[in-house]
Design an enzyme around this catalytic site. Structure first.
Site, PDB file in Angstrom:
ATOM      1  N   THR A 115       0.888  -1.183   0.000  1.00 19.96           N
ATOM      2  CA  THR A 115       0.000   0.000   0.000  1.00 19.96           C
ATOM      3  C   THR A 115       0.915   1.220   0.000  1.00 19.96           C
ATOM      4  OG1 THR A 115      -0.218  -0.179   2.415  1.00 19.96           O
ATOM      5  CG2 THR A 115      -2.002  -1.076   1.080  1.00 19.96           C
ATOM      6  N   THR A 157      -1.985  -1.578   8.207  1.00 21.43           N
ATOM      7  CA  THR A 157      -2.146  -3.019   8.298  1.00 21.43           C
ATOM      8  C   THR A 157      -0.839  -3.734   7.993  1.00 21.43           C
ATOM      9  OG1 THR A 157      -4.454  -3.022   7.795  1.00 21.43           O
ATOM     10  CG2 THR A 157      -3.224  -4.968   7.141  1.00 21.43           C
TER      11      THR A 157
END
Lengths: 383, 383
Positions: free
Chosen positions: B146, B179
């Site tokens: 990400t 995350t």
């Protein structure tokens, strides 16, 4: 007005040369009585500065004649020598005002781990004693500033008495951005037990619910002094209300002046099974750097609110959580709710409501956003 | 090498159009056996993403055939519809590889609170299944990024078997910056109970001791898959050691790539009465924004270390605390020690040693500094 708003108090703030430059750095507040009832709450950090260790002892007696406060050095983590410095400071105050060192509170704020320049400090105490006056409260509030950009003072009028106060810092009692010091005064006639009851009730819902950066100082002190000079025995509930108003006003001023902050954020947790749950959840949100960054970026990122709630032990079901930011319920039932584009985060004041759907209790925690300016200020503090 | 270093695994990473642009955003890892023993550890956040709720169920059976991972959306706080999306994803994988959905793990990462684009995702699953290969591990690691600037992969050779792994994120299992997802593979022959024992031991001292920003994700997952293809039953202690090395290597890569960080800080707590005390103290220091700012500013502000220690419940006496930064014992006996000007904080790697003088136990927590870049990255994530 500050701490000299109530009858029976004199104060001053002077430049004693403790820190470089022309700033005031020493404050003295004296209670001329007839009573000298007092109470205080201190940091819960187990690494306590020398003045906290000293002042806890003093306040345990229930009587305080005067408080001396310095900026320019916290006198924390300074060992036995640092404790002797605090003791010598109290002795010097006792000498110049003709009283007992055992009833002199000492507060210090500034960098941890360095000894105070005692010649400057003790000389300053003598100078300050000569300059005490009934209108010295504003100067005293000015002298205790460190990174504060403005002085924080407040007062409220009760039924035949006054409550005054000053504070410094941009943090809080438990967690603290920087040391928080506050001196509160009243000319109401109270016992030390009444002072203690009122002070704990007032701080619990004000200073204790500020959480600017989750850091807990070694020096935090909130002191209440009661002179009894107004000759009025107040209703304790009404007094507590006035005292709470002064604390709330000072806490608000601390928050608005928090180091590097661009937003003042109220996190109201409702629907909690207990007040303790509400406070725990509010603090968890207030301490999430991701949430604080989102608020800085004016991004109504409610996922970060839920993520913070999920780290707590509070009673809730994830699919019954609701979150509003500035009045828009962008999370309903643990999932996306109203259109997030409706949230206007441009104002300085932000109100987050987190509904746990688990009970009737609530609490509000106040915090700030996380900014590049915070990083800059706190990267360069001691160097 | 990554997850396909061990025998018995095929993988791929493709651009399924889940997130805008040309980036890969879907990864698939398939265990071709002969065994499909597995174990996993998941976020301790009580607000769990749909794929975590699904995958906990899958892994509880001890057998996993495949794992599908997407970036571009966390599928967290998406309600029952979001859970159905995860279920449909697992069903689609099962369909295209000819297996049971009940043995398919799903991992998602990205923004919380938004539904996934299911057409793109399901189409991508079919495409990915056609592209599975023995050398697809690197592409899979690329697809789960990400804000990661680089892919994180690792492998170690054991006695007749291999351990491979990939990870994404800049955070950790319990607290997490973003995350953290990791898939670990081995061709050793292990039972699911052995997988579980080894995985918990390995993550406890690696991923669990990363604490980049104290935030805990809704999606963190670390999965271990064992194919048994090497036909070797390893010594469990030796296997755990190799697995721990892979986890430590991946954890190190996560830390170095943490969002906006300029320093990699190891906080070694020694002299603790228990490992739990050491971990608690290490975490408290790692989560102090004031300490993290000081490290960013290359300011050896040991007072902020003591102040953080003081917030814990660990066994210690304040006047017996010692602190070294990069080898210089600048705090001894709770007060100033060696000359702070000797501390060189210019290197990227910083080593802080906090000695509690309370026992024989120790632990090291890894964190990063707090920077203006962190604030910028996290102020603009979802908007």
């Amino acid at each position: 007005m500050s701490v000299t708003a109530p009858l029976g108090f004199r104060a001053t703030g002077i430049n004693a040369g403790i820190k470089p430059g022309e700033h005031r750095d020493l404050a003295l507040v004296v209670n001329d009585g007839p009573s000298r009832a007092a109470a205080a709450v201190f940091t819960r950090n187990r690494v306590k500065a020398a003045p906290v260790i000293w002042s806890e002892q003093v306040v345990s007696g229930g009587r305080v004649k005067a408080v001396v406060l310095n900026s320019g050095g916290a006198n924390a983590c300074t060992g036995p020598a640092g404790f002797q410095d605090t003791h010598a400071t109290a002795e010097k105050v006792a000498e110049v005002i003709g009283d007992s060192a055992g009833e002199i509170v000492v507060c210090s704020t500034g960098l941890i781990g360095e000894r105070l320049p005692m010649d400057a400090l003790l000389g300053g105490v003598a100078d300050a004693a000569r300059q005490l006056s009934r209108d010295g409260g504003v100067a005293a509030a000015d002298a205790i500033r460190t990174t504060d950009t403005v002085s924080k003072i407040s007062f409220r009028r009760g039924e035949g008495y006054m409550v005054g106060g000053m504070a410094k810092g941009a943090g809080m009692l438990a967690p603290a951005l920087a040391t928080m010091l506050s001196v509160l005064t009243t000319d109401a006639d109270l016992t030390s037990e009444e002072c203690d009851t009122a002070l704990r009730a007032a701080t619990e819902v004000t200073f204790d619910r500020l959480d600017s950066d989750g850091c807990m100082s070694t020096n935090d002190t909130v002191l209440l002094l009661a002179s009894g000079a107004a000759g009025v025995k107040p209703d304790l509930a009404e007094f507590t209300k006035r005292l709470t108003e002064v604390c709330a006003d000072l806490a608000r001023q601390l928050l608005v002046d928090a180091e590097g902050a661009s937003k003042a954020i109220a996190i109201e947790v409702v629907g909690a099974a207990s007040v303790a749950d509400a406070v725990e959840v509010g603090r968890a949100i207030a301490r999430s750097n991701l949430f604080k960054c989102a608020m800085h970026g004016e991004d109504p990122n409610w996922g970060r609110v839920l993520s913070a709630i999920g780290t707590t032990q509070a009673e809730f079901e994830p699919d019954r959580l609701n979150v509003a930011i500035n009045g828009i319920w962008i999370c309903r039932g643990g999932a996306a709710g109203d259109d997030r584009s409706k949230v206007d985060l441009r104002p300085r004041d932000i109100h987050v409501t987190a509904d746990l759907s688990a009970g009737p209790h609530s609490a509000t925690i106040h915090t700030t956003d996380l900014t590049a300016e915070y990083v800059h200020e706190n990267s360069a503090y001691s160097s």
